[in-house]
Design a protein around this motif. Structure first.
Motif, PDB file in Angstrom:
ATOM      1  N   ASP A   1       0.848  -1.165   0.165  1.00 17.61           N
ATOM      2  CA  ASP A   1      -0.015  -0.049   0.100  1.00 17.61           C
ATOM      3  C   ASP A   1       0.785   1.357  -0.102  1.00 17.61           C
ATOM      4  OD1 ASP A   1      -2.189   1.975   0.462  1.00 17.61           O
ATOM      5  OD2 ASP A   1      -3.029   0.366   1.556  1.00 17.61           O
ATOM      6  N   ALA A   2       1.160   1.708  -0.950  1.00 22.53           N
ATOM      7  CA  ALA A   2       2.086   2.976  -1.202  1.00 22.53           C
ATOM      8  C   ALA A   2       1.354   4.128  -0.671  1.00 22.53           C
ATOM      9  CB  ALA A   2       2.200   3.199  -2.789  1.00 22.53           C
ATOM     10  N   ALA A   3       0.371   4.300  -0.929  1.00 19.22           N
ATOM     11  CA  ALA A   3      -0.427   5.455  -0.314  1.00 19.22           C
ATOM     12  C   ALA A   3      -0.302   5.470   0.979  1.00 19.22           C
ATOM     13  CB  ALA A   3      -2.029   5.329  -1.154  1.00 19.22           C
ATOM     14  N   ALA A   4      -0.886   4.384   1.806  1.00 19.91           N
ATOM     15  CA  ALA A   4      -0.712   4.442   3.372  1.00 19.91           C
ATOM     16  C   ALA A   4       0.603   5.174   3.842  1.00 19.91           C
ATOM     17  CB  ALA A   4      -1.042   3.208   3.855  1.00 19.91           C
ATOM     18  N   TYR A   5       1.564   4.400   3.238  1.00 20.70           N
ATOM     19  CA  TYR A   5       3.055   5.076   3.787  1.00 20.70           C
ATOM     20  C   TYR A   5       3.375   6.418   3.389  1.00 20.70           C
ATOM     21  CZ  TYR A   5       2.820   1.263   6.637  1.00 20.70           C
ATOM     22  OH  TYR A   5       2.238   0.251   7.716  1.00 20.70           O
ATOM     23  N   ARG A   6       2.876   6.757   2.007  1.00 18.92           N
ATOM     24  CA  ARG A   6       3.148   8.242   1.663  1.00 18.92           C
ATOM     25  C   ARG A   6       2.448   9.263   2.497  1.00 18.92           C
ATOM     26  NH1 ARG A   6       2.712   7.226  -3.685  1.00 18.92           N
ATOM     27  NH2 ARG A   6       0.572   7.655  -3.535  1.00 18.92           N
ATOM     28  N   TYR A   7       1.215   8.563   3.020  1.00 17.50           N
ATOM     29  CA  TYR A   7       0.255   9.520   4.026  1.00 17.50           C
ATOM     30  C   TYR A   7       0.992   9.681   5.135  1.00 17.50           C
ATOM     31  CZ  TYR A   7      -3.511  10.293   7.235  1.00 17.50           C
ATOM     32  OH  TYR A   7      -4.376  11.114   8.314  1.00 17.50           O
ATOM     33  N   LEU A   8       1.573   8.548   5.754  1.00 16.51           N
ATOM     34  CA  LEU A   8       2.305   8.825   7.128  1.00 16.51           C
ATOM     35  C   LEU A   8       3.490   9.719   6.858  1.00 16.51           C
ATOM     36  CD1 LEU A   8       3.097   7.608   9.901  1.00 16.51           C
ATOM     37  CD2 LEU A   8       4.661   6.066   8.708  1.00 16.51           C
ATOM     38  N   ALA A   9       4.146   9.799   5.972  1.00 17.53           N
ATOM     39  CA  ALA A   9       5.535  10.811   5.606  1.00 17.53           C
ATOM     40  C   ALA A   9       4.564  12.270   5.463  1.00 17.53           C
ATOM     41  CB  ALA A   9       6.395  10.454   4.405  1.00 17.53           C
ATOM     42  N   ASP A  10       3.742  12.350   4.747  1.00 22.78           N
ATOM     43  CA  ASP A  10       3.152  13.693   4.492  1.00 22.78           C
ATOM     44  C   ASP A  10       2.303  14.292   5.623  1.00 22.78           C
ATOM     45  OD1 ASP A  10       3.789  13.166   1.755  1.00 22.78           O
ATOM     46  OD2 ASP A  10       1.847  12.867   0.992  1.00 22.78           O
ATOM     47  N   THR A  11       1.942  13.274   6.388  1.00 27.48           N
ATOM     48  CA  THR A  11       1.245  14.031   7.668  1.00 27.48           C
ATOM     49  C   THR A  11       2.086  14.377   8.670  1.00 27.48           C
ATOM     50  OG1 THR A  11       0.741  11.678   8.485  1.00 27.48           O
ATOM     51  CG2 THR A  11      -1.041  12.896   7.271  1.00 27.48           C
ATOM     52  N   ILE A  12       3.300  13.749   8.704  1.00 31.29           N
ATOM     53  CA  ILE A  12       4.308  14.022   9.663  1.00 31.29           C
ATOM     54  C   ILE A  12       4.992  15.392   9.233  1.00 31.29           C
ATOM     55  CG2 ILE A  12       6.571  13.285  10.701  1.00 31.29           C
ATOM     56  CD1 ILE A  12       5.786  10.415  10.536  1.00 31.29           C
ATOM     57  N   ARG A  13       5.250  15.511   7.948  1.00 32.13           N
ATOM     58  CA  ARG A  13       5.795  16.848   7.499  1.00 32.13           C
ATOM     59  C   ARG A  13       4.822  17.966   7.822  1.00 32.13           C
ATOM     60  NH1 ARG A  13       8.166  14.286   3.269  1.00 32.13           N
ATOM     61  NH2 ARG A  13       6.384  14.684   1.811  1.00 32.13           N
ATOM     62  N   ALA A  14       3.619  17.753   7.459  1.00 32.85           N
ATOM     63  CA  ALA A  14       2.610  18.800   7.898  1.00 32.85           C
ATOM     64  C   ALA A  14       2.149  18.931   9.173  1.00 32.85           C
ATOM     65  CB  ALA A  14       1.373  18.410   7.065  1.00 32.85           C
ATOM     66  N   PHE A  15       2.784  18.128  10.259  1.00 31.08           N
ATOM     67  CA  PHE A  15       2.190  18.435  11.646  1.00 31.08           C
ATOM     68  C   PHE A  15       2.996  19.837  12.231  1.00 31.08           C
ATOM     69  CE2 PHE A  15       1.697  16.961  15.937  1.00 31.08           C
ATOM     70  CZ  PHE A  15       0.217  16.906  15.934  1.00 31.08           C
ATOM     71  N   PRO A  16       2.168  20.382  12.926  1.00 29.75           N
ATOM     72  CA  PRO A  16       2.541  21.254  13.872  1.00 29.75           C
ATOM     73  C   PRO A  16       3.819  21.126  14.792  1.00 29.75           C
ATOM     74  CG  PRO A  16       0.278  21.111  14.681  1.00 29.75           C
ATOM     75  CD  PRO A  16       0.746  20.087  13.434  1.00 29.75           C
ATOM     76  N   ASP A  17       4.665  22.076  15.067  1.00 31.86           N
ATOM     77  CA  ASP A  17       5.907  21.538  15.968  1.00 31.86           C
ATOM     78  C   ASP A  17       5.227  21.718  17.552  1.00 31.86           C
ATOM     79  OD1 ASP A  17       5.717  24.246  16.759  1.00 31.86           O
ATOM     80  OD2 ASP A  17       7.664  24.708  15.843  1.00 31.86           O
ATOM     81  N   GLU A  18       6.176  21.130  18.320  1.00 33.04           N
ATOM     82  CA  GLU A  18       5.612  21.001  19.752  1.00 33.04           C
ATOM     83  C   GLU A  18       5.141  22.380  20.299  1.00 33.04           C
ATOM     84  OE1 GLU A  18       8.865  20.661  18.333  1.00 33.04           O
ATOM     85  OE2 GLU A  18      10.121  21.519  19.506  1.00 33.04           O
ATOM     86  N   ASP A  19       5.510  23.498  20.090  1.00 31.47           N
ATOM     87  CA  ASP A  19       5.009  24.795  20.686  1.00 31.47           C
ATOM     88  C   ASP A  19       3.808  25.141  20.084  1.00 31.47           C
ATOM     89  OD1 ASP A  19       7.425  25.091  22.225  1.00 31.47           O
ATOM     90  OD2 ASP A  19       8.340  26.095  20.706  1.00 31.47           O
ATOM     91  N   ALA A  20       3.913  24.943  18.708  1.00 26.41           N
ATOM     92  CA  ALA A  20       2.299  25.257  18.228  1.00 26.41           C
ATOM     93  C   ALA A  20       1.260  24.388  18.786  1.00 26.41           C
ATOM     94  CB  ALA A  20       2.535  24.935  16.668  1.00 26.41           C
ATOM     95  N   LEU A  21       1.566  22.989  18.847  1.00 26.55           N
ATOM     96  CA  LEU A  21       0.773  22.101  19.520  1.00 26.55           C
ATOM     97  C   LEU A  21       0.287  22.528  20.878  1.00 26.55           C
ATOM     98  CD1 LEU A  21      -0.844  19.566  18.396  1.00 26.55           C
ATOM     99  CD2 LEU A  21       0.789  18.261  20.123  1.00 26.55           C
ATOM    100  N   ALA A  22       1.343  22.896  21.741  1.00 28.31           N
ATOM    101  CA  ALA A  22       1.085  23.500  23.144  1.00 28.31           C
ATOM    102  C   ALA A  22       0.074  24.577  22.990  1.00 28.31           C
ATOM    103  CB  ALA A  22       2.405  23.931  23.847  1.00 28.31           C
TER     104      ALA A  22
END
Ligand SMILES: C[S@@+](CC[C@H](N)C(=O)[O-])C[C@H]1O[C@@H](n2cnc3c(N)ncnc32)[C@H](O)[C@@H]1O
Length: 241
Positions: A191-212
Motif C-alpha cells: 500500500d504505497a498511499a498509506a505510507y506516503r500519507y504517513l510521511a506527508d502528515t508528519i511533515r505537515a504536523f505542527p511543531d511542539e510549541d504550536a501544538l502546546a
C-alpha cells in the motif's frame, strides 16, 4: 487552511479505510520502521498520565488501533479499566487478539469516532492518544470532546511525531522519512498511499510549541512536552482544569 465539515467527514472515511487495509501489517511495520523504539515511546506516554499504580480508575485510550497503549496501561495499572476507542474495526480486532484472558474484563475495545465519544461527561480519570491526533480533523473538535469526557484534574497525554520539517541527525532522519519509510511500507504492505500519507502528515504536523498553543487555547492547563529520540517524537501532557 480551514476545511468544511464535509471534507472532514470524507477525511475520516479515507483514514478509516486506509487503516482497515493495513491492519494486518500494522504491528510488524510499526516495530520494524521504528527499530522497536515505538515500544519504549508508548511506555513513556503511559508514564505521563502519572496515575497511582493501585488506583481503580477508568482511562480512555483514543485512536487505540491494535491496542498496544491499552495493553501498556493495563500492565502498569492492574486495577484500572481501559476504554480503547478507535473507528477502524480491523485494527481493534487485531488488538483484541492480544488481550490476555486475565485482562479481558477490564479492557474494552470500542468502535467510536474521537469526535463523538460514546462516554458520559467527566467520566475518565486520564486519557492517552498515540500517533492518532495527527489523523483527526478538526483537532479542536477532538480536544473539546476530550475535555468533555475527562474529570477535572485528569491528565491528557499525547504521543506524536514532531514536525518532520526540522532536520534531525544531520538530515538522516528526514531522508529516512521521505524516502526509506514509504518504500519499505509499500514493499511489505503493498500500500504505497498509506505510507506516503504517513510521511506527508508528519511533515505537515505542527511543531511542539504550536501544538502546546492549540491545547492551551482549547482549554487545557499545565501544558508541557518532552522530546524523545532527538525530537522525532514528543510526549505532550495537559490537564483538564
Ligand atoms: C497510527 S494508528 C495508531 C494506533 C495506536 N494508537 C498505536 O499507538 O499504534 C492511528 C489510529 O487512529 C485511528 N483514528 C484516526 N482518526 C480517528 C478518529 N477520528 N476517531 C477514532 N480513531 C481514529 C485510526 O483508525 C488508527 O487506528
Amino acid at each position: 487552511m480551514t476545511l468544511s465539515p464535509a471534507h472532514d467527514v470524507e477525511h475520516g472515511r479515507r483514514v478509516a479505510s486506509m487503516f482497515g487495509r493495513i491492519a494486518g501489517f500494522y504491528d510488524f511495520l510499526n516495530h520494524a520502521l521504528s527499530l522497536g523504539l515505538d515500544i519504549v515511546w508508548r511506555k513513556r506516554l503511559v508514564a505521563g498520565i502519572e496515575m497511582d499504580r493501585e488506583r481503580e480508575g477508568c482511562v480512555l485510550d483514543l485512536a487505540a488501533g491494535t491496542l498496544d497503549v491499552a495493553l501498556e496501561i493495563a500492565r502498569r495499572h492492574p486495577r484500572t479499566r481501559i476504554v480503547a476507542a478507535d473507528f477502524t474495526l480491523p485494527m481493534l480486532r487485531r488488538g483484541q487478539a492480544k488481550i490476555k484472558p486475565d485482562d479481558a474484563g477490564r479492557i474494552f475495545p470500542v468502535q467510536a469516532d474521537g469526535l463523538a465519544l460514546p462516554l458520559p461527561d467527566a467520566s475518565m480519570d486520564a486519557a492517552t492518544i498515540a500517533f492518532g491526533i495527527r489523523n483527526i480533523r478538526p483537532r479542536q473538535a477532538a480536544y473539546a470532546e476530550m475535555l468533555r469526557v475527562l474529570k477535572p484534574g485528569a491528565r491528557f497525554c499525547i504521543l506524536e511525531f514532531g514536525t518532520g520539517k526540522r532536520r534531525i541527525w544531520g538530515g538522516a532522519y528526514n531522508f529516512y522519512l521521505t524516502k526509506v519509510l514509504p518504500g519499505f511500507g509499500r514493499l511489505v504492505s503493498g500500500d504505497a498511499a498509506a505510507y506516503r500519507y504517513l510521511a506527508d502528515t508528519i511533515r505537515a504536523f505542527p511543531d511542539e510549541d504550536a501544538l502546546a498553543g492549540e491545547l492551551t487555547r482549547a482549554g487545557f492547563t499545565a501544558v508541557s512536552h518532552t522530546p524523545l529520540a532527538s525530537g522525532i517524537v514528543f510526549v505532550h501532557r495537559a490537564v483538564r482544569p
